[in-house]
Design an enzyme around this catalytic site. Structure first.
Site, PDB file in Angstrom:
ATOM      1  N   MET A   1     -13.701  -1.844   2.099  1.00 21.63           N
ATOM      2  CA  MET A   1     -12.984  -2.594   3.140  1.00 21.63           C
ATOM      3  C   MET A   1     -13.644  -2.248   4.464  1.00 21.63           C
ATOM      4  O   MET A   1     -13.052  -1.604   5.346  1.00 21.63           O
ATOM      5  CB  MET A   1     -11.497  -2.239   3.110  1.00 21.63           C
TER       6      MET A   1
ATOM      7  N   HIS B   1     -13.988   0.186  -3.550  1.00 19.30           N
ATOM      8  CA  HIS B   1     -13.574  -1.018  -2.827  1.00 19.30           C
ATOM      9  C   HIS B   1     -13.918  -0.849  -1.350  1.00 19.30           C
ATOM     10  O   HIS B   1     -13.290  -0.057  -0.641  1.00 19.30           O
ATOM     11  CB  HIS B   1     -12.072  -1.209  -3.038  1.00 19.30           C
TER      12      HIS B   1
ATOM     13  N   ASP C   1     -10.578   3.566  -2.288  1.00 18.54           N
ATOM     14  CA  ASP C   1     -10.413   2.630  -1.173  1.00 18.54           C
ATOM     15  C   ASP C   1     -11.169   3.132   0.044  1.00 18.54           C
ATOM     16  O   ASP C   1     -10.765   4.117   0.675  1.00 18.54           O
ATOM     17  CB  ASP C   1      -8.932   2.478  -0.825  1.00 18.54           C
TER      18      ASP C   1
ATOM     19  N   MET D   1      -6.384  -9.379  -3.270  1.00 20.60           N
ATOM     20  CA  MET D   1      -5.484  -8.502  -2.524  1.00 20.60           C
ATOM     21  C   MET D   1      -4.085  -9.112  -2.509  1.00 20.60           C
ATOM     22  O   MET D   1      -3.898 -10.250  -2.081  1.00 20.60           O
ATOM     23  CB  MET D   1      -5.974  -8.333  -1.080  1.00 20.60           C
TER      24      MET D   1
ATOM     25  N   SER E   1      -5.275   4.334  -7.581  1.00 17.14           N
ATOM     26  CA  SER E   1      -5.952   4.478  -6.293  1.00 17.14           C
ATOM     27  C   SER E   1      -5.770   5.889  -5.775  1.00 17.14           C
ATOM     28  O   SER E   1      -4.631   6.344  -5.560  1.00 17.14           O
ATOM     29  CB  SER E   1      -5.384   3.494  -5.275  1.00 17.14           C
TER      30      SER E   1
ATOM     31  N   GLY F   1      -1.623   1.826   1.978  1.00 17.07           N
ATOM     32  CA  GLY F   1      -0.940   1.829   0.695  1.00 17.07           C
ATOM     33  C   GLY F   1       0.557   1.628   0.884  1.00 17.07           C
ATOM     34  O   GLY F   1       1.081   1.687   2.001  1.00 17.07           O
TER      35      GLY F   1
ATOM     36  N   HIS G   1      -9.953   4.150  -8.756  1.00  8.81           N
ATOM     37  CA  HIS G   1     -10.167   3.231  -7.636  1.00  8.81           C
ATOM     38  C   HIS G   1     -10.259   4.013  -6.329  1.00  8.81           C
ATOM     39  O   HIS G   1      -9.380   4.813  -6.001  1.00  8.81           O
ATOM     40  CB  HIS G   1      -9.003   2.240  -7.569  1.00  8.81           C
TER      41      HIS G   1
ATOM     42  N   ASP H   1      -5.014  -5.723  -6.338  1.00 10.73           N
ATOM     43  CA  ASP H   1      -4.892  -4.531  -5.505  1.00 10.73           C
ATOM     44  C   ASP H   1      -3.770  -4.741  -4.502  1.00 10.73           C
ATOM     45  O   ASP H   1      -3.877  -5.569  -3.605  1.00 10.73           O
ATOM     46  CB  ASP H   1      -6.221  -4.267  -4.782  1.00 10.73           C
ATOM     47  N   GLY H   2      -2.689  -3.981  -4.691  1.00 10.03           N
ATOM     48  CA  GLY H   2      -1.600  -4.019  -3.721  1.00 10.03           C
ATOM     49  C   GLY H   2      -0.246  -4.276  -4.335  1.00 10.03           C
ATOM     50  O   GLY H   2      -0.039  -5.314  -4.959  1.00 10.03           O
ATOM     51  N   GLY H   3       0.668  -3.340  -4.188  1.00 11.00           N
ATOM     52  CA  GLY H   3       2.052  -3.551  -4.608  1.00 11.00           C
ATOM     53  C   GLY H   3       2.265  -3.645  -6.099  1.00 11.00           C
ATOM     54  O   GLY H   3       3.273  -4.218  -6.541  1.00 11.00           O
TER      55      GLY H   3
ATOM     56  N   GLY I   1      -1.318   2.654  -6.738  1.00 11.16           N
ATOM     57  CA  GLY I   1      -1.372   3.926  -6.026  1.00 11.16           C
ATOM     58  C   GLY I   1      -0.099   4.710  -6.216  1.00 11.16           C
ATOM     59  O   GLY I   1       0.026   5.532  -7.118  1.00 11.16           O
TER      60      GLY I   1
ATOM     61  N   MET J   1     -12.203   2.531   3.809  1.00 11.65           N
ATOM     62  CA  MET J   1     -11.753   1.777   4.983  1.00 11.65           C
ATOM     63  C   MET J   1     -12.442   2.320   6.230  1.00 11.65           C
ATOM     64  O   MET J   1     -12.645   3.529   6.347  1.00 11.65           O
ATOM     65  CB  MET J   1     -10.240   1.874   5.136  1.00 11.65           C
TER      66      MET J   1
END
Length: 233
Positions: free
Chosen positions: A72, A70, A39, A141, A12, A148, A37, A177-179, A199, A41
């Site tokens: 959002m 992505h 993001d 997610m 990301s 992030g 990727h 996506d995430g962690g 990320g 937002m």
């Protein structure tokens, strides 16, 4: 984009050096990432404000792999054509972002992009069943979207397992996506995911002047995920 279930690492750029996106993208691709990727937002659907179509158009010439955008944002539909024209290969919209997600997915495919459907941690998968023939990717997610560096939400592992069973033999990617780290990547790969967005786990410790660290991080995540699926050579 040919479909495979092999593990794909999608760094990301939210964790990259914002003043040096072109060089950062060239570095992560040279070091072995599979997708890039982005993001997006809007400060409305999620509590942060990041990138728009002009940024996507600016970085597109630097991306030789897959530009995975992505969204959002809410509403989504008015912006689909702009992001498609900016060069997105995959456009992912949130199930929660509007009342007519079927129409949104139709519009994404109509604009020439692969259609992705994202699910927040609190969203179940019942509504996905009637959309499976409309999607090329489902993004689960594993943090609440917006920032992030958040901690991985373990309750999503079972969601991915059930989603993978629902998908069956359809050519639909499952993206996480995430962690994502070397600890969480194998959990999601074993559950059925094949695209791992990372990320800080990719960019931490490296730079365009020291890109080898990016490669080490990408390979470590990939090895951990592949070991969990028995795909290692």
């Amino acid at each position: 984009m040919s479909f495979t279930r092999s593990i794909k690492i999608a760094p990301s750029i939210l964790s990259a050096d914002f003043a040096n996106f072109g060089a950062e993208i060239r570095a992560i691709e040279a070091e072995g990432c599979d997708w890039v990727h982005v993001d997006v937002m809007d400060g409305h659907f999620v509590p942060n404000l990041t990138f728009g179509p002009p940024l996507c158009a600016a970085i597109r010439p630097h991306i030789k792999t897959v530009m995975d955008v992505h969204l959002m944002i809410s509403p989504v539909d008015p912006y689909i054509d702009a992001f498609a024209q900016a060069g997105a290969d995959v456009l992912t919209a949130h199930l929660e972002a509007g009342p007519h997600i079927h129409r949104t997915l139709q519009a994404i495919r109509g604009a020439g992009c692969k259609a992705g459907l994202a699910l927040n941690p609190g969203t179940g998968i019942d509504a996905v069943e009637h959309l499976l023939d409309m999607v090329d990717l489902i993004c689960v997610m594993t943090v609440n979207p917006g920032f992030g560096g958040q901690k991985f939400i373990h309750s999503q592992i079972d969601k991915v397992k059930r989603l993978r069973a629902m998908i069956g033999d359809r050519p639909i990617h499952i993206e996480i996506d995430g962690g994502i780290t070397t600890q969480t990547a194998p959990l999601m790969a074993a559950a059925g995911a094949d695209v791992l967005v990372a990320g800080s786990a990719v960019f931490k410790g490296g730079s365009v002047d020291n890109p080898g660290v990016y490669g080490e991080n990408i390979r470590a995540i990939r090895r951990a995920a592949e070991a969990a699926t028995g795909a290692m050579a």
